[in-house]
Design a protein around this motif. Sequence first.
Motif, mmCIF file in Angstrom:
data_model
loop_
_atom_site.group_PDB
_atom_site.id
_atom_site.type_symbol
_atom_site.label_atom_id
_atom_site.label_comp_id
_atom_site.label_asym_id
_atom_site.label_seq_id
_atom_site.Cartn_x
_atom_site.Cartn_y
_atom_site.Cartn_z
ATOM 1 N N GLY A 228 0.820 -1.228 0.000
ATOM 2 C CA GLY A 228 0.000 0.000 0.000
ATOM 3 C C GLY A 228 0.843 1.261 0.000
ATOM 4 O O GLY A 228 0.361 2.340 0.373
ATOM 5 N N LYS A 229 2.094 1.130 -0.395
ATOM 6 C CA LYS A 229 2.976 2.304 -0.514
ATOM 7 C C LYS A 229 4.012 2.001 -1.616
ATOM 8 O O LYS A 229 4.171 0.819 -1.983
ATOM 9 N N PRO A 230 4.706 3.050 -2.131
ATOM 10 C CA PRO A 230 5.675 2.787 -3.201
ATOM 11 C C PRO A 230 6.676 1.720 -2.771
ATOM 12 O O PRO A 230 7.239 1.795 -1.684
ATOM 13 N N GLY A 231 6.844 0.707 -3.611
ATOM 14 C CA GLY A 231 7.690 -0.432 -3.241
ATOM 15 C C GLY A 231 9.155 -0.211 -3.601
ATOM 16 O O GLY A 231 9.499 0.756 -4.288
ATOM 17 N N PRO A 232 10.035 -1.134 -3.192
ATOM 18 C CA PRO A 232 11.474 -0.967 -3.420
ATOM 19 C C PRO A 232 11.873 -0.952 -4.899
ATOM 20 O O PRO A 232 12.778 -0.220 -5.289
ATOM 21 N N VAL A 233 11.175 -1.734 -5.718
ATOM 22 C CA VAL A 233 11.543 -1.766 -7.150
ATOM 23 C C VAL A 233 11.140 -0.440 -7.807
ATOM 24 O O VAL A 233 11.897 0.123 -8.612
ATOM 25 N N THR A 234 9.978 0.077 -7.424
ATOM 26 C CA THR A 234 9.538 1.383 -7.971
ATOM 27 C C THR A 234 10.539 2.463 -7.570
ATOM 28 O O THR A 234 10.944 3.283 -8.400
ATOM 29 N N ASN A 235 10.949 2.440 -6.304
ATOM 30 C CA ASN A 235 11.913 3.453 -5.847
ATOM 31 C C ASN A 235 13.257 3.302 -6.555
ATOM 32 O O ASN A 235 13.891 4.281 -6.929
ATOM 33 N N ARG A 236 13.653 2.042 -6.782
ATOM 34 C CA ARG A 236 14.944 1.785 -7.442
ATOM 35 C C ARG A 236 14.932 2.322 -8.881
ATOM 36 O O ARG A 236 15.871 2.972 -9.321
ATOM 37 N N ILE A 237 13.833 2.050 -9.603
ATOM 38 C CA ILE A 237 13.785 2.477 -11.007
ATOM 39 C C ILE A 237 13.616 4.003 -11.088
ATOM 40 O O ILE A 237 14.097 4.638 -12.022
ATOM 41 N N ASP A 238 12.987 4.583 -10.083
ATOM 42 C CA ASP A 238 12.849 6.039 -10.030
ATOM 43 C C ASP A 238 14.235 6.683 -9.921
ATOM 44 O O ASP A 238 14.537 7.659 -10.613
ATOM 45 N N GLU A 239 15.079 6.116 -9.073
ATOM 46 C CA GLU A 239 16.459 6.618 -8.916
ATOM 47 C C GLU A 239 17.218 6.487 -10.221
ATOM 48 O O GLU A 239 17.899 7.407 -10.676
ATOM 49 N N LYS A 240 17.081 5.310 -10.847
ATOM 50 C CA LYS A 240 17.800 5.034 -12.101
ATOM 51 C C LYS A 240 17.310 6.002 -13.199
ATOM 52 O O LYS A 240 18.101 6.488 -14.001
ATOM 53 N N PHE A 241 16.008 6.266 -13.202
ATOM 54 C CA PHE A 241 15.425 7.181 -14.183
ATOM 55 C C PHE A 241 15.969 8.595 -13.986
ATOM 56 O O PHE A 241 16.282 9.293 -14.948
ATOM 57 N N LYS A 242 16.114 8.992 -12.719
ATOM 58 C CA LYS A 242 16.659 10.329 -12.423
ATOM 59 C C LYS A 242 18.068 10.464 -13.008
ATOM 60 O O LYS A 242 18.414 11.482 -13.594
ATOM 61 N N GLU A 243 18.868 9.422 -12.843
ATOM 62 C CA GLU A 243 20.233 9.421 -13.399
ATOM 63 C C GLU A 243 20.178 9.526 -14.918
ATOM 64 O O GLU A 243 20.891 10.302 -15.534
#
Length: 254
Positions: A228-243
Motif C-alpha cells: 500500500g505504498k511505493p515499493g522498493p523496485v519502484t523506488n529503485r527504477i525512479d532513482e535510475k530514471f533520475k540518473e
Amino acid sequence: MGKPVFYINGKFVEENEASISIMDHGFLYGDGIFEAFRAYKGRIFQFNEHMNRLYDSAKIIALNIPLSKEEFKKSTVVVYVVPLPGMKKDRSIRIIISSYQRPSACILPGSSKMTQYINLILARMEAKARGVDDALLLDTRGFVSEGPGWNIFLVKDRTVITPSIASSILVGITRNVMIRLFKELNYTVEERDVVVSELFTADEIFGTGTGTEITPVIEVNGRKIGEGKPGPVTNRIDEKFKEFKKDNGTPVYE
Ligand SMILES: Cc1ncc(COP(=O)(O)O)c(C=O)c1O
C-alpha cells in the motif's frame, strides 16, 4: 521574449494570420496528431524518439508532413511551453478499472498519438466521480491496457510485466526507457497480455508517462496493492530514471 511563429499549410505566419478554414477536418471533427515533449533544465528528453513517434503517427493516419525530421527540428513551428507542476513528494495514486475500454487497433490505432482523447477523458471523469485519482482502461478483449496519459507496469518477484502493443496501448517513450533501464538492472521484462487478477497479486504497480514520470499505484478498485505504498523496485527504477534524465537530453537551443 520573441513573438511566436505559426506554421500553417506550408507558410510561416504571425499569430493574427494564423487561421484555418472552419471546414478544416481538424477543426470540425478533431482529426489530428500531436506530440508532447518534456525538457529538463533546458534539454529535451528523448527528442529523437518523440520525433520518430510524431512521424509514425502521421504515417498511420496517412498524413504527409511536408518537412524532413531534420527541417522540422530546426524550425520553430508552434511551441507551446508550460512549466509542469512540481512533483508531490508522495506521488502515489489510487485507481479504478474503468467501464470504458481502449478501442482495438482496427477501430482507432492506439499506437498513433491521435487527438481523439475523449475516451480517456471519460474514464478519468468516472474515476474522479468515484473519488479516486485516476482510471485504468482494459482493452476490448478484457486485458489490461493503459491509463489516460500513462502506461502501466507490474512487478511480481523479480519480473517486470507491461502490456504489449496488442493491448491497444500507446507505446510510451517513458515505457521504452523503463524497459531498457530494467534490463540494464538485470530484471526479467515481459511485454504480454496482462489479466486483471494479476493487478491484485502484484507486489508493486506503477504508471509511466512524459507528464507524470513514474507514479506508484497503491490501490486498485479499493484493494491495496502490495504494502500500500511505493515499493522498493519502484523506488529503485525512479532513482535510475533520475540518473538517466541527467545524461540524456537535447539542448533546446543548439
Ligand atoms: C494514452 C497514453 N498512453 C501512454 C502515454 C505515455 O507515453 P509517453 O511516455 O510517451 O508520454 C501517453 C502520453 O501522453 C498517452 O497519451
